[in-house]
Design a protein around this motif. Sequence first.
Motif, mmCIF file in Angstrom:
data_model
loop_
_atom_site.group_PDB
_atom_site.id
_atom_site.type_symbol
_atom_site.label_atom_id
_atom_site.label_comp_id
_atom_site.label_asym_id
_atom_site.label_seq_id
_atom_site.Cartn_x
_atom_site.Cartn_y
_atom_site.Cartn_z
ATOM 1 N N ILE A 274 2.859 16.513 3.357
ATOM 2 C CA ILE A 274 3.226 17.763 4.512
ATOM 3 C C ILE A 274 4.595 17.758 4.292
ATOM 4 O O ILE A 274 5.246 18.988 4.652
ATOM 5 C CB ILE A 274 2.751 17.056 5.526
ATOM 6 C CG1 ILE A 274 1.503 16.786 5.917
ATOM 7 C CG2 ILE A 274 3.434 17.684 6.774
ATOM 8 C CD1 ILE A 274 0.776 16.116 6.962
ATOM 9 N N ALA A 275 5.330 16.693 4.179
ATOM 10 C CA ALA A 275 6.998 16.857 3.954
ATOM 11 C C ALA A 275 7.384 17.838 2.922
ATOM 12 O O ALA A 275 8.087 18.689 2.926
ATOM 13 C CB ALA A 275 7.490 15.645 3.900
ATOM 14 N N ASP B 58 0.844 -1.011 0.028
ATOM 15 C CA ASP B 58 0.003 0.141 -0.082
ATOM 16 C C ASP B 58 0.843 1.351 0.029
ATOM 17 O O ASP B 58 1.330 1.739 1.320
ATOM 18 C CB ASP B 58 -0.999 -0.071 1.204
ATOM 19 C CG ASP B 58 -1.838 1.119 1.162
ATOM 20 O OD1 ASP B 58 -1.972 1.950 0.152
ATOM 21 O OD2 ASP B 58 -2.853 1.095 2.233
ATOM 22 N N TYR B 59 1.329 1.477 -1.212
ATOM 23 C CA TYR B 59 2.009 2.880 -1.270
ATOM 24 C C TYR B 59 1.395 4.341 -1.167
ATOM 25 O O TYR B 59 2.035 5.133 -0.603
ATOM 26 C CB TYR B 59 2.798 2.997 -2.678
ATOM 27 C CG TYR B 59 3.543 1.447 -3.189
ATOM 28 C CD1 TYR B 59 4.636 1.370 -2.693
ATOM 29 C CD2 TYR B 59 2.787 0.756 -3.948
ATOM 30 C CE1 TYR B 59 5.734 0.223 -3.105
ATOM 31 C CE2 TYR B 59 3.476 -0.693 -4.328
ATOM 32 C CZ TYR B 59 4.875 -0.912 -3.953
ATOM 33 O OH TYR B 59 5.475 -1.817 -4.059
ATOM 34 N N LEU B 60 0.026 3.981 -1.429
ATOM 35 C CA LEU B 60 -0.711 5.407 -1.227
ATOM 36 C C LEU B 60 -1.037 5.829 -0.067
ATOM 37 O O LEU B 60 -1.479 7.051 0.249
ATOM 38 C CB LEU B 60 -2.030 5.199 -2.080
ATOM 39 C CG LEU B 60 -2.066 5.307 -3.531
ATOM 40 C CD1 LEU B 60 -0.960 4.309 -4.311
ATOM 41 C CD2 LEU B 60 -3.233 5.201 -4.350
ATOM 42 N N ARG B 61 -0.674 4.941 0.930
ATOM 43 C CA ARG B 61 -0.892 5.491 2.271
ATOM 44 C C ARG B 61 -0.103 6.519 2.979
ATOM 45 O O ARG B 61 -0.280 7.114 3.826
ATOM 46 C CB ARG B 61 -1.054 4.332 3.321
ATOM 47 C CG ARG B 61 0.170 3.606 3.476
ATOM 48 C CD ARG B 61 0.172 2.164 4.317
ATOM 49 N NE ARG B 61 1.220 1.645 4.404
ATOM 50 C CZ ARG B 61 2.005 1.527 5.275
ATOM 51 N NH1 ARG B 61 1.810 2.492 6.434
ATOM 52 N NH2 ARG B 61 3.144 0.844 5.431
ATOM 53 N N PHE B 62 1.132 6.681 2.049
ATOM 54 C CA PHE B 62 2.342 7.797 2.489
ATOM 55 C C PHE B 62 1.754 8.907 1.669
ATOM 56 O O PHE B 62 2.549 9.864 1.937
ATOM 57 C CB PHE B 62 3.576 7.296 2.067
ATOM 58 C CG PHE B 62 3.917 5.851 2.992
ATOM 59 C CD1 PHE B 62 4.289 5.998 4.121
ATOM 60 C CD2 PHE B 62 3.769 4.739 2.269
ATOM 61 C CE1 PHE B 62 4.613 4.893 4.795
ATOM 62 C CE2 PHE B 62 4.136 3.568 2.715
ATOM 63 C CZ PHE B 62 4.658 3.497 3.974
ATOM 64 N N PHE C 214 4.871 7.473 -4.200
ATOM 65 C CA PHE C 214 4.209 7.996 -3.217
ATOM 66 C C PHE C 214 2.918 9.164 -3.363
ATOM 67 O O PHE C 214 2.123 9.299 -2.510
ATOM 68 C CB PHE C 214 5.075 8.383 -1.855
ATOM 69 C CG PHE C 214 5.970 7.156 -1.707
ATOM 70 C CD1 PHE C 214 5.468 6.019 -0.935
ATOM 71 C CD2 PHE C 214 7.197 7.310 -1.767
ATOM 72 C CE1 PHE C 214 6.236 5.172 -0.627
ATOM 73 C CE2 PHE C 214 8.227 6.349 -1.343
ATOM 74 C CZ PHE C 214 7.758 5.040 -0.930
ATOM 75 N N LEU C 215 3.273 9.787 -4.380
ATOM 76 C CA LEU C 215 2.516 11.049 -4.714
ATOM 77 C C LEU C 215 1.524 10.882 -5.657
ATOM 78 O O LEU C 215 0.267 11.044 -5.709
ATOM 79 C CB LEU C 215 3.361 12.197 -4.731
ATOM 80 C CG LEU C 215 4.084 12.684 -3.660
ATOM 81 C CD1 LEU C 215 4.935 13.971 -3.589
ATOM 82 C CD2 LEU C 215 3.143 12.693 -2.178
ATOM 83 N N THR C 216 2.094 10.828 -7.105
ATOM 84 C CA THR C 216 1.599 10.962 -8.197
ATOM 85 C C THR C 216 0.190 10.079 -8.353
ATOM 86 O O THR C 216 -0.890 10.383 -8.630
ATOM 87 C CB THR C 216 2.505 10.884 -9.361
ATOM 88 O OG1 THR C 216 3.665 11.789 -9.365
ATOM 89 C CG2 THR C 216 1.656 11.046 -10.641
#
Length: 347
Positions: free
Chosen positions: A17-18, A7-11, A310-312
């Motif tokens: 925020i970072a 589950d990469y999307l949970r980050f 993690f983002l896109t």
Amino acid sequence: MTNKKADYLRFFKPCMIAVGIVLLISIILTAIFGFNKSVDFVGGTQLVVGFDYAKPDIDIEREEDFLTASRAVDKILLDNGARVQSFQVQGEYGTKSFVVTIYDTKVEKVNNIRVDINKRFNNSAEFHALVEAGREEEIIGKSTDLTLKTSRIDGYISSHALLLTISSVIFALVLTMLYSFFRLRMAGGLTVVFGAIIDVLLTLAFISLARIQISSYIFAATASIAFISVFASSSLLFRIKELSRDIKYSSYTNYDLANLAVDKEWHKNLMLYIIGFIMIAVVGLVSMSLLHLSLVILAGLAVVMGTHVFLTPAFWALINKTREKVVTVQTEESRTDKSAEVIEIAE
């Protein structure tokens, strides 16, 4: 059915925020100190040091004298507080000279450096006479001046040019988004642009925070990072589109599909990123003139790799709530006539 494998999307939220914190800090520091601009932007002085009148004591064709002279010039520059951009050797056998590019343009400071260099190396009778008379500063501009070919460099890249380049990149991203609307729909187009903007901004933030010197290469570097980002986003989105049409994943949500696509993509692309890192690092180490460009591209590759895990994909899943229905196709064959026409029935 949820993809529990990874589950990469949970980050997404902590990573955003970072990213926000990093961008905020970089904006504040850039507003205070600005970017570490090269002579291309701010101008400087090209200090040319010849050694015709330093012989026979110093002949830089000899390795030992070359090292002695280069160290002595370095010390003179350091003692005078000069900021050096580059230190090179030009010319052929018998006509070699040092070419040092420094940021300083103040006439008094540059002249002090030139006089100190003559004091250290100049063996001409004319200069010795000036020293005895206490007028050694008058050597500047004379035919026996070891730094006679020194000249001022005007910055040729303006802030307007930098702004124009950034605007051009944004315009290109808008065109890319419009094209993506037709191939990947609205969510896909917005995701491509989101990824490119985040990647370019984070790369620029790294440049500012690490105080990497920027010169004319920044234009090519910015465009390259944007292009790599668009390519990575497109590859990811086409993978999601491919998976969404597979009946095996008909129960998957967009969130699950994005996770599955990331899992397949990053494994496939990891070797490409490693090869890219190695090639660019080698270029930077072999050619010191390309060191800063290599650092920027390396940072950009690392950023693109991270954001497209993690983002896109998480951004795409967040804005794309509608899951396309998988259309199943059945074939019904006549049991009495094997040569009969096959009928397709879409459910």
